[in-house]
Design an enzyme around this catalytic site. Structure first.
Site, PDB file in Angstrom:
ATOM      1  N   LYS A 120       0.828  -1.206   0.000  1.00 55.12           N
ATOM      2  CA  LYS A 120       0.000   0.000   0.000  1.00 55.12           C
ATOM      3  C   LYS A 120       0.864   1.258   0.000  1.00 55.12           C
ATOM      4  O   LYS A 120       0.630   2.178  -0.796  1.00 55.12           O
ATOM      5  CB  LYS A 120      -0.932   0.013   1.212  1.00 55.12           C
ATOM      6  CG  LYS A 120      -1.885   1.208   1.237  1.00 55.12           C
ATOM      7  CD  LYS A 120      -2.799   1.162   2.453  1.00 55.12           C
ATOM      8  CE  LYS A 120      -2.060   1.489   3.735  1.00 55.12           C
ATOM      9  NZ  LYS A 120      -2.951   1.598   4.906  1.00 55.12           N
ATOM     10  N   ASP A 138      -6.664   1.311   1.046  1.00 51.17           N
ATOM     11  CA  ASP A 138      -6.730   1.393   2.504  1.00 51.17           C
ATOM     12  C   ASP A 138      -8.130   0.979   2.948  1.00 51.17           C
ATOM     13  O   ASP A 138      -8.943   0.489   2.152  1.00 51.17           O
ATOM     14  CB  ASP A 138      -6.360   2.793   2.984  1.00 51.17           C
ATOM     15  CG  ASP A 138      -7.420   3.830   2.643  1.00 51.17           C
ATOM     16  OD1 ASP A 138      -8.332   3.527   1.831  1.00 51.17           O
ATOM     17  OD2 ASP A 138      -7.359   4.940   3.183  1.00 51.17           O
TER      18      ASP A 138
END
Length: 216
Positions: A120, A138
């Site tokens: 991420k 997220d």
């Protein structure tokens, strides 16, 4: 959500959020790397409060190494998991100096080799620092993608892959911020604000309430 609905969805988000961008404060790729690494399990507001002081004394890998783990801790104690994050920041800075001439690498493999940098975080850096069309999933993006029917998936990676296939090309670079901001302020985990949602018509959430004065 079909292609027509997806087009309407992103057109609505782009109109409602004309300047999508991160709420983290940074001025260089390295500051971005530090801020994003600190943001795990922490609000952007808390990170900005910490980095405002940290970057005044250590906004380069060399300065971060010179500050040391204990020194870094003193600036980021308001950030969750600060002990681990301080150690990761100093070791990551050492690696940047040892292997990358003190520069943030433009490579997923090299980024993910840094302590505290996962997929991420690497996606955020590649997108924001280098303009790549990546998707950092997220909790907000995961929720919005599944709830609305935009890109359902059981894991963040599944959602990421689905989004990369489904987001219309004109919106792909900014899609990650459009979705985060929509999830943070409108399509919230609890009590989503469907009454003022800019993509209400395109949303396929079975539990969405009708707009006032509308039966759809």
């Amino acid at each position: 959500m079909d292609r027509h609905a997806i087009e309407r969805f992103f057109a609505g988000l782009a109109e409602a959020i004309p300047s999508p961008k991160t709420e983290l404060n940074y001025s260089t790729p390295y500051e971005l790397l530090v801020a994003v690494a600190l943001s795990a399990h922490t609000t952007d507001k808390s990170v900005n409060k910490a980095t405002a002081k940290l970057f005044a004394v250590a906004n380069t890998p060399a300065a971060m190494v010179a500050l040391g783990v204990e020194g870094v801790k003193g600036y980021i104690k308001t950030v969750g998991l600060y002990n681990t994050k301080a150690a990761n920041l100093v070791r990551a800075a050492e690696i940047l100096l040892e292997r990358h001439q003190g520069q943030v690498p433009h490579s997923r493999e090299a980024l993910e080799a840094l302590p505290g940098v996962g997929r991420k975080t690497a996606n955020v850096i590649l997108n924001m620092a280098f303009g790549e069309q990546t998707m950092a999933v997220d909790t907000h993006i995961f929720r919005v993608s599944n709830r609305t029917g935009l890109a359902p998936g059981k894991t963040p990676l599944a959602v990421e892959k689905a989004l990369l296939q489904r987001v219309p090309p004109p919106y792909l670079k900014d899609a990650h911020h459009l979705l985060i901001l929509h999830g943070r302020y409108t399509c919230t985990a609890r009590n989503p604000k469907c009454d003022r949602c800019p993509v209400h018509a395109a949303c396929r959430w079975p539990q969405k309430p009708p707009r006032p004065g509308n039966t759809t």
